[in-house]
Scaffold this motif. Structure first.
Motif, short mmCIF file in Angstrom:
data_model
loop_
_atom_site.label_atom_id
_atom_site.label_comp_id
_atom_site.label_asym_id
_atom_site.label_seq_id
_atom_site.Cartn_x
_atom_site.Cartn_y
_atom_site.Cartn_z
N VAL A 145 0.83 -1.21 0.00
CA VAL A 145 0.00 0.00 0.00
C VAL A 145 0.87 1.27 0.00
O VAL A 145 1.82 1.38 0.78
CB VAL A 145 -0.94 0.01 1.22
N PHE A 146 0.50 2.20 -0.86
CA PHE A 146 1.07 3.55 -0.90
C PHE A 146 -0.11 4.53 -0.86
O PHE A 146 -1.27 4.11 -1.02
CB PHE A 146 1.87 3.76 -2.19
N ALA A 147 0.19 5.81 -0.68
CA ALA A 147 -0.88 6.83 -0.74
C ALA A 147 -0.59 7.78 -1.89
O ALA A 147 0.53 8.27 -2.04
CB ALA A 147 -0.93 7.61 0.57
N ALA A 148 -1.61 8.02 -2.72
CA ALA A 148 -1.43 8.90 -3.88
C ALA A 148 -2.39 10.08 -3.79
O ALA A 148 -3.55 9.93 -3.36
CB ALA A 148 -1.69 8.10 -5.17
N ALA A 149 -1.90 11.24 -4.19
CA ALA A 149 -2.74 12.45 -4.19
C ALA A 149 -2.03 13.51 -5.02
O ALA A 149 -0.86 13.37 -5.35
CB ALA A 149 -2.93 12.98 -2.77
N THR A 150 -2.78 14.56 -5.34
CA THR A 150 -2.18 15.72 -6.01
C THR A 150 -2.17 16.88 -5.02
O THR A 150 -3.21 17.25 -4.47
CB THR A 150 -2.98 16.08 -7.27
N LEU A 151 -0.98 17.43 -4.76
CA LEU A 151 -0.85 18.62 -3.91
C LEU A 151 -0.09 19.67 -4.69
O LEU A 151 0.92 19.34 -5.34
CB LEU A 151 -0.08 18.30 -2.62
N GLY A 152 -0.55 20.92 -4.62
CA GLY A 152 0.12 21.97 -5.37
C GLY A 152 0.21 21.63 -6.85
O GLY A 152 1.21 21.96 -7.49
N GLN A 153 -0.79 20.93 -7.35
CA GLN A 153 -0.90 20.53 -8.76
C GLN A 153 0.16 19.51 -9.19
O GLN A 153 0.36 19.28 -10.38
CB GLN A 153 -0.86 21.75 -9.69
N ILE A 154 0.86 18.90 -8.21
CA ILE A 154 1.85 17.88 -8.53
C ILE A 154 1.33 16.52 -8.06
O ILE A 154 1.01 16.35 -6.88
CB ILE A 154 3.19 18.16 -7.80
N PRO A 155 1.23 15.53 -8.94
CA PRO A 155 0.84 14.19 -8.49
C PRO A 155 1.96 13.58 -7.64
O PRO A 155 3.14 13.69 -7.99
CB PRO A 155 0.66 13.39 -9.80
N LEU A 156 1.55 12.96 -6.53
CA LEU A 156 2.53 12.46 -5.56
C LEU A 156 2.15 11.04 -5.12
O LEU A 156 0.97 10.70 -5.06
CB LEU A 156 2.55 13.35 -4.31
N VAL A 157 3.17 10.27 -4.80
CA VAL A 157 2.95 8.94 -4.22
C VAL A 157 3.85 8.83 -2.99
O VAL A 157 5.07 9.00 -3.09
CB VAL A 157 3.28 7.81 -5.23
N TYR A 158 3.24 8.57 -1.83
CA TYR A 158 3.98 8.48 -0.56
C TYR A 158 4.19 7.02 -0.17
O TYR A 158 3.26 6.21 -0.25
CB TYR A 158 3.20 9.23 0.53
N ASP A 159 5.42 6.73 0.25
CA ASP A 159 5.79 5.37 0.66
C ASP A 159 5.83 5.29 2.19
O ASP A 159 6.69 5.93 2.83
CB ASP A 159 7.17 5.04 0.08
#
Ligand code: SF4
Length: 316
Positions: free
Chosen positions: A5-19
């Protein structure tokens, strides 16, 4: 290949994936749906990492919540402020609700020792109920006993090691600590929880970095994070003799030959500056520039209280 499992979201218009194992945030190389997503960790590791200071957002990518001051160990390098009063169960539930509704991608419950909390599974479940990935940082003493219960609600666990054997680890953490931590890691791996070993680099421990990486591989961990010592809490008293300069730390970690499949990284002091911590008194704290200290900013009342400017000069 390990899918987890990872967490994905867009912040500040940048797509991000957190490990949740490494605490790193990546820019995905392809379209990833928002929310808690199953991804191949080899693919994620190949994506560029990005820090909050590089994105136009005041929302922390990840944070640490330390609901307890209590700990069963007494490590001389501990970062915690043992003088803080701990909030009670009702306040912990409220804080978990507030954090869950924030846009933070990753929550790590640390301590004190988080596995002393009976309600830990319930708190983790709340924290992951929106979109965040969740982890704990533990000394591992109680992990063997609780691994099965925690496995369904943990996306990763980080276990602290100060050395690759009983003599070197127990010197800092007390007799029996190494045996318990090893048993805990084995239990977590058996129950399918991704494990990251955490080792604070100190002058008297840094020469064992390769052996720590070898131990991590033997135990089935996914990686090792070497952390630059921060002169905070009890650790401030050791800094003069034990602090490793960033350049030396980089050289030490780069010299480690990672066993097959194991990822090794260094968390520098620079990466730790501006990091957000919710401490046991329910206040939002921020590491200052250079991570040479930590300051209380304000009580956590709503998720907006997490939206803090980075320290002046961060990421210079
Ligand atoms: S460093 Fe961790 S295990 Fe050691 S006393 Fe502090 S909270 Fe406990």
């Amino acid at each position: 290949m390990t899918v987890r499992v990872f967490a994905a979201a867009t912040l500040g218009q940048i797509p991000l994936v957190y490990d949740p194992a490494t605490e790193l945030t990546h820019m995905p190389g392809r379209n990833v749906p928002a929310g808690r997503v199953m991804l191949d960790d080899e693919e994620v590791a190949g994506w560029h990492t990005i820090a909050q200071r590089q994105v136009n957002t005041r929302i922390p990518f990840n944070l640490c919540w330390s609901p307890l001051v209590r700990c069963n160990l007494h490590c001389p390098q501990c970062l915690d402020d043992k003088t803080l009063s701990e909030s009670g169960a009702t306040e912990r539930e409220r804080i978990a609700d507030v954090l869950a509704t924030s846009d933070v991608l990753g929550h790590d419950i640390s301590g004190g020792e988080p596995l002393l909390l009976q309600s830990l599974p319930q708190l983790l479940k709340v924290l992951s109920s929106h979109r965040a990935a969740v982890s704990c940082t533990t000394n591992g003493w109680h992990l063997e006993r609780r691994a099965e219960e925690l496995a369904p609600v943990l996306d990763a666990i980080r276990v602290s090691f100060d050395g690759p054997d009983a003599a070197s680890h127990d010197h800092w953490r007390g007799t029996g600590s190494f045996k318990r931590a090893v048993a805990g890691v084995r239990a977590a791996v058996t129950h399918g929880v991704p494990v990251q070993l955490h080792t604070v680099l100190m002058q008297s421990t840094a020469h064992r970095a390769q052996s720590v990486a070898d131990l991590a591989a033997d135990l089935g961990a996914v990686g090792v994070t070497f952390l630059q010592m921060l002169p905070i809490g009890d650790g401030a008293g050791l800094a003069a003799s034990e602090l490793v300069e960033d350049a030396d730390a980089l050289r030490i970690v780069r010299s480690v030959q990672p066993p097959h499949g194991l990822r090794v990284r260094l968390r520098t002091r620079e990466l730790a500056e501006g990091f957000t911590v919710i401490r046991a008194d329910g206040q939002v704290y921020h590491n200052v520039r250079g991570a040479t200290g930590i300051h209380a900013i304000r009580p956590l009342v709503t998720a907006a209280d997490l939206h803090l400017p980075l320290p002046e000069g961060a990421g210079r």
